[in-house]
Scaffold this active site. Structure first.
Site, PDB file in Angstrom:
ATOM      1  CG  HIS A  73      -0.233   0.000   2.532  1.00  0.00           C
ATOM      2  ND1 HIS A  73       0.225   1.145   3.147  1.00  0.00           N
ATOM      3  CD2 HIS A  73       0.091  -1.013   3.364  1.00  0.00           C
ATOM      4  CE1 HIS A  73       0.790   0.840   4.293  1.00  0.00           C
ATOM      5  NE2 HIS A  73       0.732  -0.474   4.450  1.00  0.00           N
ATOM      6  CG  ASP A  74      -0.554   4.343   1.030  1.00  0.00           C
ATOM      7  OD1 ASP A  74      -1.286   5.216   0.554  1.00  0.00           O
ATOM      8  OD2 ASP A  74      -0.959   3.497   1.854  1.00  0.00           O
ATOM      9  N   GLY A  83       5.070  -1.126   2.759  1.00  0.00           N
ATOM     10  CA  GLY A  83       4.258   0.070   2.577  1.00  0.00           C
ATOM     11  C   GLY A  83       5.069   1.349   2.479  1.00  0.00           C
TER      12      GLY A  83
END
Length: 262
Positions: free
Chosen positions: A121-122, A139
């Site tokens: 994520h991200d 992440g």
């Protein structure tokens, strides 16, 4: 007409360009958008709010847009955005973002992403990167343009790897890697700068000399980071042909949060 295999399941709300091809047993969710001339192989799952650009090749068994592996995630409408002309090989997993950190996982253009790569994520992946088999991004990792990552590399959350850097096979990356540098080993260490890669990209002798000098300032002259940064800032006047490289390095060093690889 979109070329969708009869066994594929494509939600009626999904937006696929008419030139998209979808292989057998693939599942595509309602919030997915896929651009022109992209091909999706067999047994893929593309879900979530995922936007995929043009001319991508997505091989079989990939999972794109699944919820992030973050216990704080509670179903918020976050995104995965993939650009154009990427090759995404077998068994890759790219996750949605999480709220509070931009909420977007982003992959740029013209990337060569090999099998079993995980992009959490991200993460922000630039353009023209090469991620070899089993590359794992935790992440919030950021990869600059033209980064090359060797096989079986694990990258710690929030790490930044600067443009044109190269990470060798099976390295555990826990600190930021400045642009142009070549790192490998456990513990990770800087072994030099990415001379072969820069030559392949057409760097002039003057630009290569500037990169070599920045490597010396950072790693060969026992300077503090602040002293090295000051020396790099002065290179713009000394080597005007390499002003862009010096600016790239200066900008990167000013954004370091985890310390740089030594």
């Amino acid at each position: 007409m979109t070329q969708v295999h009869s066994t594929a399941i494509v939600d009626p709300k999904a937006e696929l360009d008419g030139s998209v091809a979808v292989g057998p047993y693939t599942v595509i969710g309602p919030h997915v958008k896929i651009g022109a001339n992209t091909t999706v192989g067999a047994h893929c799952v593309i879900e979530g709010r995922t936007t995929i650009g043009q001319d991508n090749r997505i091989f079989q068994f990939s999972s794109l847009g699944a919820v992030p592996q973050d216990k704080k995630y509670a179903g918020e409408p976050t995104e995965l955005v993939i650009g154009d002309r990427n090759t995404i090989r077998e068994f890759c997993t790219f996750n949605l973002g999480v709220p509070g950190a931009g909420g977007v996982t982003r992959v740029g253009h013209d990337n060569w992403i090999m099998a079993y790569t995980h992009i959490a994520h991200d993460c922000l992946v630039g353009d023209h990167t090469t991620l070899a088999n089993n590359t794992t991004l935790a992440g919030h990792v950021e990869l600059g343009d033209w980064v090359t990552i060797g096989g079986l590399v694990g990258i710690h959350q929030f790490v930044k790897i600067g443009a044109h850097a190269m990470v060798g096979f099976a390295t555990a990356v826990s600190q930021d890697v400045p642009p142009f540098m070549l790192v490998d080993g456990n513990p990770m260490a800087v072994r030099g700068f990415n001379l072969v890669g820069l030559r392949r990209r057409g760097f002039s002798p003057e630009r290569l000399a500037a990169v070599k000098q920045m490597h010396r300032l950072l790693y060969r002259q026992a300077k503090t980071l602040d002293e090295a940064r000051a020396g790099i800032s002065e290179l713009t006047a000394e080597m005007p042909d390499a002003a862009a490289e010096a600016a790239l390095m200066s900008d990167f060093l000013s954004s370091v949060t985890r310390g740089i690889a030594r």
